[in-house]
Enzyme design. Structure first.
Site, short mmCIF file in Angstrom:
data_model
loop_
_atom_site.label_atom_id
_atom_site.label_comp_id
_atom_site.label_asym_id
_atom_site.label_seq_id
_atom_site.Cartn_x
_atom_site.Cartn_y
_atom_site.Cartn_z
N LEU A 36 36.64 0.85 -26.26
CA LEU A 36 36.45 -0.05 -24.80
C LEU A 36 35.28 -0.27 -24.40
O LEU A 36 34.96 -1.26 -24.51
CB LEU A 36 38.49 -0.19 -24.38
CG LEU A 36 38.43 -1.22 -23.20
CD1 LEU A 36 37.35 -1.18 -21.84
CD2 LEU A 36 37.80 -2.90 -23.79
N GLY A 88 22.91 14.84 -28.00
CA GLY A 88 23.42 15.04 -27.08
C GLY A 88 21.58 14.48 -26.35
O GLY A 88 21.29 13.18 -26.71
N ASP A 122 30.05 7.01 -26.63
CA ASP A 122 30.19 5.43 -26.24
C ASP A 122 29.12 4.10 -26.47
O ASP A 122 28.84 3.09 -27.26
CB ASP A 122 31.68 5.04 -25.60
CG ASP A 122 32.72 5.94 -25.72
OD1 ASP A 122 32.47 6.21 -26.49
OD2 ASP A 122 33.15 6.22 -25.16
#
Length: 320
Positions: free
Chosen positions: A31, A229, A262
């Protein structure tokens, strides 16, 4: 206009210290990506979220807010007997997270058993891309998980591109072997894999990013991104054997790393949709993730992204 469907679970998010001040919102890996993709892709894509919620006031509130973000909720099923799951995020002084979850009876966990799931799934054949994560698979009962993998394989055969973020969470799987078996099935028809080096080392014992890329190639993946990262990411197109590395711009103050991966995925996908090169797609991913981690919570306020402008098309197409 591209039509994109993202499959997964959204939960109620509590962010703060136990028995102290708590901020309530919502979040969930797929989401989060859907919201950031809707903000980033603009009018070049229709973003659909695929999940299940309850019929309670909190579920109603989630639906209303997703629609305000430009995410279509036509494929969100409503379950009158269940509610959304819940999770608590606690942050340390460096912005790193620990989680507590309450999701075993969530509506999303049982969405494939919903009487309207088959009707909803028919709509996925109309999509250009379908995105999911390892969490999207892990939360499902075993038989439902295999049913979803079968559906995705069928979609891939009909030309729908499958995008897969492995997002490995050991606590959600019965064993590492079970996760590896499911991932291997999905890799065999994945157009783009978006993985994180730490997760791959944990699940597959990969010693470096090159080993990860070689394994994904052998599994049948067509393109892959390995996220590292703060260091940056690798992208490789296995069909053309083209590999690129894209470094990040250092972020001076990291507040909360929630949604870093995300949001990177959303930025990368927005570039992909708009025909940008793998380098530009990666740069967009880093720009968006670098903005997100300077704020608290999974989904930052839209105005915090106001200065990011990256949804114009390029003449050269991004291979996918």
């Amino acid at each position: 206009m591209k039509r994109i469907a993202l499959i997964g679970e959204c939960m109620i998010e509590l962010n703060g210290a136990p028995f102290s001040d708590m901020h309530q919102i919502y979040g969930g890996d797929s989401l989060n990506t859907a919201v950031y993709l809707a903000r980033s892709a603009g009018k070049s894509a229709e973003i659909n979220y695929v999940s299940a919620l309850g019929c309670d006031a909190i579920s109603d509130g989630m639906i209303a807010r997703w629609q305000q973000e430009g995410v279509s909720t036509d494929l969100v099923l409503r379950d009158s007997s269940r509610q959304p799951g819940l999770y608590l995020i606690q942050l340390d002084d460096q912005g790193e997270r620990t989680f507590l979850y309450w999701r075993n009876q969530s509506a999303a966990r049982y969405m494939l058993q919903h009487p309207d799931f088959t009707k909803m799934a028919d709509n996925l054949t109309k999509m250009d891309m379908v995105y999911l994560s390892g969490i999207s698979l892990a939360i499902l009962p075993k038989e439902d998980r295999q049913q979803l993998i079968g559906l995705l394989q069928l979609l891939a055969r009909t030309g729908v591109e499958i995008l897969f973020d492995t997002n490995y969470r050991p606590a959600l799987w019965a064993s590492a072997e079970q996760a590896r078996e499911c991932y291997q099935q999905v890799f065999s028809f994945t157009a783009l894999a978006l993985v994180t080096n730490d997760d791959e080392a944990s699940l597959w014992d990969d010693s470096n990013e090159e080993e990860t890329l070689e394994r994904l190639k052998a599994a049948g993946v067509r393109q892959a991104v390995v996220k590292m990262g703060a260091k940056g990411n690798y992208h490789e197109d296995f069909t053309t054997q083209t590999r690129t590395f894209v470094a990040t711009t250092p972020v001076k103050q990291v507040v909360d790393t929630t949604s870093a991966g995300d949001s990177f995925n959303a930025g990368f996908m927005a570039g992909l949709i708009n025909g940008k090169s793998p380098v530009k797609c990666s740069e967009q991913g880093h720009l968006l993730a670098g903005t997100v981690i300077q704020h608290k919570g999974a989904i930052i306020p839209a105005q915090a992204m106001a200065q990011i402008q990256f949804n114009k098309q390029e003449p050269a197409l991004c291979e996918h």
